[in-house]
Motif scaffolding. Structure first.
Motif, PDB file in Angstrom:
ATOM      1  N   PRO A  11      -7.920  17.190  -0.094  1.00  0.00           N
ATOM      2  CA  PRO A  11      -7.101  17.673   1.224  1.00  0.00           C
ATOM      3  C   PRO A  11      -5.703  18.114   1.004  1.00  0.00           C
ATOM      4  CG  PRO A  11      -7.573  15.264   1.065  1.00  0.00           C
ATOM      5  CD  PRO A  11      -8.150  15.763  -0.195  1.00  0.00           C
ATOM      6  N   ARG A  12      -5.332  18.911   1.858  1.00  0.00           N
ATOM      7  CA  ARG A  12      -4.035  19.682   1.559  1.00  0.00           C
ATOM      8  C   ARG A  12      -3.225  19.344   2.757  1.00  0.00           C
ATOM      9  NH1 ARG A  12      -5.319  20.076  -3.386  1.00  0.00           N
ATOM     10  NH2 ARG A  12      -6.058  22.041  -4.182  1.00  0.00           N
ATOM     11  N   GLN A  13      -2.090  19.083   2.971  1.00  0.00           N
ATOM     12  CA  GLN A  13      -1.373  18.714   4.151  1.00  0.00           C
ATOM     13  C   GLN A  13      -0.506  19.926   4.670  1.00  0.00           C
ATOM     14  OE1 GLN A  13       2.087  15.678   4.283  1.00  0.00           O
ATOM     15  NE2 GLN A  13       0.559  14.727   5.675  1.00  0.00           N
ATOM     16  N   MET A  14      -0.711  20.025   6.182  1.00  0.00           N
ATOM     17  CA  MET A  14       0.378  21.091   6.589  1.00  0.00           C
ATOM     18  C   MET A  14       0.730  20.519   7.879  1.00  0.00           C
ATOM     19  SD  MET A  14      -2.166  24.622   6.308  1.00  0.00           S
ATOM     20  CE  MET A  14      -0.908  25.490   7.282  1.00  0.00           C
ATOM     21  N   ARG A  15       1.796  20.881   8.480  1.00  0.00           N
ATOM     22  CA  ARG A  15       2.501  20.456   9.648  1.00  0.00           C
ATOM     23  C   ARG A  15       2.568  21.504  10.866  1.00  0.00           C
ATOM     24  NH1 ARG A  15       4.613  15.296   8.833  1.00  0.00           N
ATOM     25  NH2 ARG A  15       5.200  15.009   6.612  1.00  0.00           N
ATOM     26  N   ILE A  16       1.400  21.463  11.538  1.00  0.00           N
ATOM     27  CA  ILE A  16       1.170  22.341  12.699  1.00  0.00           C
ATOM     28  C   ILE A  16       1.312  21.828  14.190  1.00  0.00           C
ATOM     29  CG2 ILE A  16      -0.163  23.995  13.500  1.00  0.00           C
ATOM     30  CD1 ILE A  16      -1.627  24.352  10.769  1.00  0.00           C
ATOM     31  N   PRO A  17       2.171  22.207  14.984  1.00  0.00           N
ATOM     32  CA  PRO A  17       2.296  21.221  16.245  1.00  0.00           C
ATOM     33  C   PRO A  17       1.059  21.402  17.103  1.00  0.00           C
ATOM     34  CG  PRO A  17       3.838  23.058  16.128  1.00  0.00           C
ATOM     35  CD  PRO A  17       2.910  23.230  14.839  1.00  0.00           C
TER      36      PRO A  17
END
Length: 77
Positions: A11-17
């Motif tokens: 898994p990869r982490q992204m910060r998306i509202p």
């Protein structure tokens, strides 16, 4: 951390509202796709991989307008 199955990528982490992520999910479902499929297609297209195509955009829908109609879109760079 749970080990990754041999058939899966880590898994990869992204910060998306949420005000973008949740409507994005609705829009991808309208195309009978998943968010992951659309993001992977976009990345392949962005990297100019052979045969890659920009994922199709759905027609305008409830996801097209911010919840706060007075909200102005973020500036484009």
């Amino acid at each position: 951390m749970t080990p990754v199955k041999a058939t899966h990528t880590p898994p990869r982490q992204m910060r998306i509202p949420d005000d973008e992520w949740l409507p994005f999910g609705e829009a991808t479902k309208s195309q009978e796709a998943s968010r992951a499929e659309v993001v992977r297609d976009f990345i392949r297209w962005y990297l100019r991989r052979p045969g890659a195509k920009l994922p199709p955009r759905p027609e305008a829908g409830p996801w097209s307008t911010p919840k706060d109609a007075d909200e102005k879109p973020a500036a484009q760079n």
